[in-house]
Design a protein around this motif. Structure first.
Motif, mmCIF file in Angstrom:
data_model
loop_
_atom_site.group_PDB
_atom_site.id
_atom_site.type_symbol
_atom_site.label_atom_id
_atom_site.label_comp_id
_atom_site.label_asym_id
_atom_site.label_seq_id
_atom_site.Cartn_x
_atom_site.Cartn_y
_atom_site.Cartn_z
ATOM 1 N N GLY A 1 0.877 -1.078 0.045
ATOM 2 C CA GLY A 1 0.113 0.160 0.019
ATOM 3 C C GLY A 1 0.815 1.398 -0.038
ATOM 4 O O GLY A 1 2.152 1.462 0.456
ATOM 5 N N ARG A 2 0.221 2.272 -0.464
ATOM 6 C CA ARG A 2 0.803 3.536 -0.588
ATOM 7 C C ARG A 2 2.193 3.953 -1.298
ATOM 8 O O ARG A 2 3.014 4.439 -0.910
ATOM 9 C CB ARG A 2 1.033 4.042 0.814
ATOM 10 N N VAL A 3 2.200 3.052 -2.411
ATOM 11 C CA VAL A 3 3.535 3.233 -3.116
ATOM 12 C C VAL A 3 3.291 3.803 -4.510
ATOM 13 O O VAL A 3 4.124 3.774 -5.336
ATOM 14 C CB VAL A 3 4.217 1.778 -3.377
ATOM 15 N N PRO B 1 7.084 -1.467 2.394
ATOM 16 C CA PRO B 1 6.590 -0.603 1.281
ATOM 17 C C PRO B 1 5.903 0.659 1.485
ATOM 18 O O PRO B 1 6.084 1.607 0.698
ATOM 19 C CB PRO B 1 5.818 -1.740 0.667
ATOM 20 N N GLN B 2 5.471 0.681 2.776
ATOM 21 C CA GLN B 2 4.733 1.944 3.214
ATOM 22 C C GLN B 2 5.642 3.163 3.350
ATOM 23 O O GLN B 2 5.114 4.234 3.249
ATOM 24 C CB GLN B 2 3.869 1.741 4.594
ATOM 25 N N ASP B 3 7.008 2.916 3.329
ATOM 26 C CA ASP B 3 8.034 4.276 3.617
ATOM 27 C C ASP B 3 8.734 4.254 2.291
ATOM 28 O O ASP B 3 9.982 4.529 2.249
ATOM 29 C CB ASP B 3 8.716 3.663 4.734
ATOM 30 N N LEU C 1 13.725 5.028 -1.108
ATOM 31 C CA LEU C 1 14.374 5.034 -2.369
ATOM 32 C C LEU C 1 15.524 6.142 -2.326
ATOM 33 O O LEU C 1 16.589 5.732 -2.850
ATOM 34 C CB LEU C 1 13.410 5.207 -3.660
ATOM 35 N N PRO C 2 15.310 7.366 -2.079
ATOM 36 C CA PRO C 2 16.186 8.374 -2.047
ATOM 37 C C PRO C 2 17.504 7.985 -0.939
ATOM 38 O O PRO C 2 18.548 8.253 -1.252
ATOM 39 C CB PRO C 2 15.821 9.651 -1.613
ATOM 40 N N ALA C 3 16.976 7.283 0.120
ATOM 41 C CA ALA C 3 18.166 6.982 0.967
ATOM 42 C C ALA C 3 19.104 5.864 0.662
ATOM 43 O O ALA C 3 20.054 5.746 0.716
ATOM 44 C CB ALA C 3 17.470 6.465 2.248
ATOM 45 N N MET C 4 18.365 5.015 -0.489
ATOM 46 C CA MET C 4 19.076 3.696 -0.832
ATOM 47 C C MET C 4 20.043 4.236 -1.916
ATOM 48 O O MET C 4 21.217 4.026 -1.986
ATOM 49 C CB MET C 4 17.996 2.897 -1.618
ATOM 50 N N LEU C 5 19.534 5.149 -2.849
ATOM 51 C CA LEU C 5 20.414 5.876 -3.548
ATOM 52 C C LEU C 5 21.772 6.343 -3.276
ATOM 53 O O LEU C 5 22.672 6.565 -3.646
ATOM 54 C CB LEU C 5 19.539 6.642 -4.709
#
Length: 257
Positions: free
Chosen positions: A5-7, A181-183, A188-192
């Motif tokens: 949810g919320r992606v 996934p809710q976060d 994504l930016p933290a991963m990159l």
């Protein structure tokens, strides 16, 4: 359990994020097995590739691995290398998606545990979310670390010696973690950033402190998704019955007394 949810709004932000974080020349290993949460592998993999990274899906067997949306079957993803043929030294970082089945299978593999340890020992970035820290716990890598995870495995993380935070993203040195996934928009930016090393590796201010408390109830998104699960179709029930009958027939009749 993880929920997708919320992606829905994530894709619109990906191009902007990847334009600011180039991963050209970087090679990332994505370690996953059957039962991975689809959103936690497919969405990060797409963001990494858009940023210029080369990503190899590493798994326990060849061919394709089956994803899940929470507990329902989802699409398959092609495996690039098996764990026995993948060399950790060839990669700049490790992505470890969750789901509650894939990490459970990986944590029982000595090769997978050794693969993860190689990244941790060398200080290369390890990025994981949801139930992914299960693998780190079984590899003996959580003692003294600060991280987050799917709330349901908070106690596992704490018992492995870590400090658990109920936050969207936690970065502790070379380890970046998220709840699920809710976060995804924060993950994504933290991963990159972690894989690009465009920002310093901060030590958490609360290192060595008390963990955040366990929640009083499961995440509403997961509970709601399970309650809305469609009932098995009549066709599926018939097929299951036929398969059971076929197996019984192959065993032959029971011996007479």
């Amino acid at each position: 359990m993880c929920h997708v949810g919320r992606v829905g709004s994530v894709r619109a932000k990906e191009d902007d994020m990847t334009a600011k974080r180039s991963l050209e020349g970087r090679r990332i290993a994505a370690l996953a097995a059957d039962g991975f949460e689809k959103a936690e592998l497919v969405i990060p993999l797409r963001a990494l590739e858009r940023a210029g990274a080369e990503v190899h899906v590493v798994s326990l067997h060849r061919g394709r691995i089956r994803g899940l949306n929470l507990h329902l079957p989802a699409g398959r993803v092609r495996v690039d290398k098996t764990i026995t043929h993948a060399d950790p030294a060839e990669y700049d970082g490790l992505l470890l998606p969750g789901g509650f089945i894939s990490p459970d299978l990986l944590r029982q593999s000595a090769d997978a545990r050794a693969f993860v340890r190689a990244f941790a020992v060398s200080g290369r970035p390890v990025v994981t979310l949801c139930h992914g820290p299960w693998v780190l716990a079984s590899a003996g890598l959580l003692e003294g670390r600060t991280l987050t995870s799917w709330p349901g495995i908070r106690d596992d993380v704490v018992h492995a010696g870590a400090t658990w935070r109920d936050q969207e993203v936690v970065r502790d040195g070379n380890l970046t973690t998220s709840r699920g996934p809710q976060d995804m928009a924060a993950f994504l930016p933290a991963m990159l950033d972690a894989f690009a090393e465009t920002s310093p590796r901060p030590e958490p201010a609360s290192r060595g402190g008390r963990s955040d408390p366990q929640r009083d109830s499961p995440p509403r998104t997961a509970v709601t998704a399970l309650r809305r699960t469609p009932k098995p179709s009549a066709v599926a029930v018939v097929v299951i019955g036929l398969l059971a009958a076929a197996r019984h027939g192959r065993r032959g009749p029971a011996p007479r007394g």
